[in-house]
Design an enzyme around this catalytic site. Structure first.
Site, mmCIF file in Angstrom:
data_model
loop_
_atom_site.group_PDB
_atom_site.id
_atom_site.type_symbol
_atom_site.label_atom_id
_atom_site.label_comp_id
_atom_site.label_asym_id
_atom_site.label_seq_id
_atom_site.Cartn_x
_atom_site.Cartn_y
_atom_site.Cartn_z
ATOM 1 N N LYS A 219 0.859 -1.190 0.000
ATOM 2 C CA LYS A 219 0.000 0.000 0.000
ATOM 3 C C LYS A 219 0.886 1.227 0.000
ATOM 4 O O LYS A 219 2.025 1.175 0.482
ATOM 5 C CB LYS A 219 -0.883 0.016 1.256
ATOM 6 C CG LYS A 219 -2.080 0.926 1.154
ATOM 7 C CD LYS A 219 -3.240 0.203 0.507
ATOM 8 C CE LYS A 219 -4.508 1.007 0.501
ATOM 9 N NZ LYS A 219 -5.674 0.148 0.293
HETATM 10 N N1 GLU Z 1 -7.435 0.192 -2.959
HETATM 11 C C1 GLU Z 1 -8.176 -1.000 -3.190
HETATM 12 C C2 GLU Z 1 -8.196 -1.882 -1.945
HETATM 13 O O1 GLU Z 1 -8.038 -1.414 -0.845
HETATM 14 C C3 GLU Z 1 -7.728 -1.739 -4.453
HETATM 15 C C4 GLU Z 1 -6.291 -2.144 -4.494
HETATM 16 C C5 GLU Z 1 -5.878 -2.712 -5.850
HETATM 17 O O2 GLU Z 1 -6.690 -2.771 -6.757
HETATM 18 O O3 GLU Z 1 -4.691 -3.064 -5.956
HETATM 19 O O4 GLU Z 1 -8.440 -3.061 -2.017
#
Ligand code: GLU
Length: 422
Positions: A112
């Site tokens: 992240k």
């Molecule tokens: N931000 C989204 C989540 O928390 C998607 C992450 C992604 O598609 O890599 O799952």
């Protein structure tokens, strides 16, 4: 020894995550030997992001990319722009990505990123500069086979296009697979924008069926009316549910007969929030949690369902569209009160699942139809939830602990097979 670089508390994001991991240890058997792996992010990068503002000032922002686990594949997870972003929050979000990706059995680790910034204060030009400089700074650890960012809170397809372009220009080759959630004309996938909300609906529909909750006529409250909350609300509305309350950073609104979503969605797009919607009454932000409803969908930020709110909630079913919306103490209260929680790590996995489809389509340069994507998404989410439900029944544990059990077993089995090297 606990990590020296964060100071988690019992209801801070990393503290909440650590409690969730501790709860799963009894179900890991001999793999528990490896559990400490899950309590330490593999790689944590903090970067300075300086940009020249439109007025000539030089502003500095703090950026992060955390790769919690690369055991089952490349890192995968979004990038968040928010003034309250911290290293600790990004660590927890990256760890929840590891769990989520393993729970749905995607061939990814967890990662992240984030920048501590209020993007609403930036011009488009400043936002582009911020995104490009951040991408260059984290460029040393991302890549189509290393770590693939995606949208999250306050980031969208345009920001992904800038990230993809910056990475491609810096490496000298067009690399569409370095991010997902891109515009369709740049290797994006049909269905990606609404995928997280669709996953919330699909897991909600399955959970409702199992607890004999009729969706037609069910009252739904949604916190957060961004991409996830609004898409989930629309799908529940189409299935016959009544969306009676909504809350976002602009305020809270209520209508006992349900909102007309064909008017509310454009209102939010035009004004930036739910406040001032003509088809509802304004309501006090705290009273939102007392609303008479069967389904509550927290689809905003972490730690929204506190212990006090968990005691008051009227819903039978909580669908966690957001990451980490329920603290550990609140989670126990909900379980004691017989309120079923479909946890974030499965409930909102639809987004990353279609991100996975996007990544696969980019590699094969062959694109699927929207129907094909929605069908595959439905099938994967239903199958993943079924396995989690069976695990919960088998051990008599909550869906959250069951999701962690399924996911941690997959991560740690891979860890054990790979072994320690060097
Ligand atoms: N931000 C989204 C989540 O928390 C998607 C992450 C992604 O598609 O890599 O799952």
């Amino acid at each position: 020894m606990p990590l020296s670089y964060v100071n988690p508390t019992s209801d801070s994001p990393w503290g909440t995550y650590l409690t969730q991991v501790d709860r799963v240890i009894p179900y890991l058997g001999p793999l528990a030997r490896w559990v400490e792996t899950l309590k330490r992010p593999k790689r944590t990068l903090i970067v300075d992001v300086p940009i020249e503002m439109d007025d000539g000032r030089i502003a500095h922002y703090e950026g992060y990319r955390v790769q919690h686990s690369l055991t089952r594949g490349p890192g995968k997870g979004g990038v968040r722009y928010h003034p309250d972003v911290t290293l600790e929050e990004v660590m927890a979000l990256s760890a929840w990505m590891s769990i989520k990706n393993a729970a749905v059995n995607l061939p990814f680790g967890g990662a992240k990123g984030g920048i501590r910034v209020d993007p609403k204060q930036l011009s488009l030009n400043e936002l582009e500069k911020l995104t490009r400089r951040y991408t260059s700074e984290i460029g040393i650890i991302i890549g189509p086979q290393q770590d693939i960012p995606a949208p999250d809170v306050n980031t969208d397809a345009q920001i992904m296009a800038w990230m993809m372009d910056t990475y491609s220009m810096n490496t000298g080759a067009t690399a569409t697979g370095v991010v997902t959630g891109k515009p369709i004309h740049l290797g994006g996938s049909l269905g990606r924008v609404k995928a997280t909300g669709r996953g919330v609906f699909v897991t909600g529909r399955e959970a409702a069926r199992r607890i004999h909750l009729e969706i037609i006529g069910a009252k739904v409250a949604v916190q957060g009316f961004g991409n996830v909350g609004s898409s989930a609300a629309e799908l529940f509305g189409q299935a016959g549910a009544i969306i009676v309350a909504a809350q976002d950073h602009t305020g809270s609104i209520f209508n006992a007969r349900g909102f007309d979503l064909s008017l509310l969605v454009p209102h939010v797009k035009a004004t930036g929030g739910v406040a001032g919607f003509a088809g509802a009454e304004a309501m006090d932000n705290e009273s939102f949690w007392d609303v008479d409803c069967q389904i509550m969908i927290p689809a905003a930020l972490e730690n929204q369902i506190t212990a006090a709110r968990a005691n008051r909630l009227k819903a039978r079913l909580v669908l966690e569209g957001a990451n980490g919306p329920t603290g550990s103490a609140a989670d126990d209260i909900l379980a004691d009160r017989g309120i079923l929680v479909v946890p974030d790590v499965i409930c909102n996995a639809g987004g990353v699942t279609v991100s996975y489809f996007e990544w696969v389509q980019d590699f094969s340069s062959f694109f699927w139809t929207e129907d094909e994507i929605n069908m595959r998404l439905d099938k994967i989410m239903v199958g993943a939830l079924r396995k989690i439900w069976d695990t919960a029944d088998q051990h008599q544990i909550t869906l959250r602990t069951a999701t962690f059990a399924v996911a941690c077993e997959r991560i740690l089995a891979a860890r054990q097979s790979r072994g320690l090297y060097p």
